[in-house]
Design an enzyme around this catalytic site. Sequence first.
Site, PDB file in Angstrom:
ATOM      1  N   HIS A   4       6.339   0.718   2.251  1.00 13.10           N
ATOM      2  CA  HIS A   4       5.916   2.086   2.646  1.00 13.10           C
ATOM      3  C   HIS A   4       6.555   2.372   3.937  1.00 13.10           C
ATOM      4  CE1 HIS A   4       2.429   1.392   0.022  1.00 13.10           C
ATOM      5  NE2 HIS A   4       1.320   1.293   1.009  1.00 13.10           N
ATOM      6  N   CYS A  53      -2.305  -2.093   4.397  1.00  5.34           N
ATOM      7  CA  CYS A  53      -0.578  -2.135   4.431  1.00  5.34           C
ATOM      8  C   CYS A  53       0.156  -0.694   5.252  1.00  5.34           C
ATOM      9  CB  CYS A  53       0.007  -2.181   2.973  1.00  5.34           C
ATOM     10  SG  CYS A  53      -0.560  -1.151   1.602  1.00  5.34           S
TER      11      CYS A  53
HETATM   12  C1  2RA Z   1      -2.187   1.734  -0.911  1.00  9.32           C
HETATM   13  N1  2RA Z   1      -2.636   1.014   1.262  1.00  9.32           N
HETATM   14  O1  2RA Z   1      -1.033   1.871  -0.626  1.00  9.32           O
HETATM   15  C2  2RA Z   1      -3.129   0.978  -0.046  1.00  9.32           C
HETATM   16  C3  2RA Z   1      -3.088  -0.336  -0.764  1.00  9.32           C
HETATM   17  N2  2RA Z   1      -3.841  -1.265   0.234  1.00  9.32           N
HETATM   18  O2  2RA Z   1      -2.605   2.332  -2.002  1.00  9.32           O
END
Ligand code: 2RA
Length: 354
Positions: A258, A129
């Site tokens: 994110h 991600c």
């Molecule tokens: C996280 N990218 O954010 C990782 C999850 N796939 O921990």
Amino acid sequence: RKPTLAVVGATGAVGSVMLQILSQRQDVWGEIRLVASARSAGKVLQVRGEDVVVQELTAEVFDGVDVAMFDVPDEVSAQWAPVAVERGAVAVDNSGAFRMDPEVPLVVPEVNPAQVRNRPKGIISNPNCTTLTMMDALGALHAGWGLKELVVASYQAASGAGQPGVDRLYDELEVVAGHREVGQHTGDVRASVADKLGDDSPFPAPLALNVVPWAGSLKDGGWSSEELKVRNESRKILGIPDLKVSATCVRVPVVTTHSLAVHAVFEKPLTVDAARQALIEAPSVVVLDDPEAGEWPTPADVVGTDPTWVGRLRQALDFPNTIDLFVCGDNLRKGAALNTAQIAELVAAELTAG
Ligand code: 2RA
């Protein structure tokens, strides 16, 4: 006949969002089979407005399945995606188990959709991600100016660590809420959280009232696995094997979405206006960039939406051919379930076309 879909890991954080996404998107599927560990088998979940009983993960559950999506830990995918393929399905895997396998394509439909057909193992991987959050924007800029170097810092949400990550953040926030003295003295956040919740956390330090410069496991040279994923996966998706990448991955007290601060260096000279125009024209990107009006993307505004949101576009003052920008994307949607669903739909279209 419309293809049959299996969703493996239907009860997890990404699986739950997957069921919403499958209910909202144009319906290309015949039967949708929901699959999970023995512990969750028998639960009833809703997809496309219907109740569906969750089945246990076994080899037989893949019989008659055309596309099997996996939203499960690496070791579960490593074991079961090949079983699904043996039983006749194409596997679309959201774990890290196969992403860097040269015989497994790593696909972002807006960037490298043709790679979906290049799947000698019958497996297609969905990127991590954190990488995915910036790929649509960087893909659009790379197409115009040729990306050469990438320096990024991530601001990653708790749900990247799954439902336990979300639960831990809310529990920690509850512990510190209303205690206005906490957070003003060395170690007091850590002590309050440990006192009430213990040390068993998905995060290596308290996340409430804090930021944690770590995601994943320790690799050579002090890098985290997450930082190496950003580097290796960006190279593979964009098809730039020698792309220079340096990432620092940080967890922040955000539930979902994110963000990344990106410093991107290009081969050809570009202006910030031309870059902005290219991003505006990219169908999956929304530019929200009006600092005078206090407008830029934030996780609190982006969560629950599908696009990649870009703001704070600046021409780097001291670096030629370089743009700095801030990007946000819902890590459970485009960062995971949505991209997996888009890949599966490309396979469904291929199967339906025969
Ligand atoms: C996280 N990218 O954010 C990782 C999850 N796939 O921990």
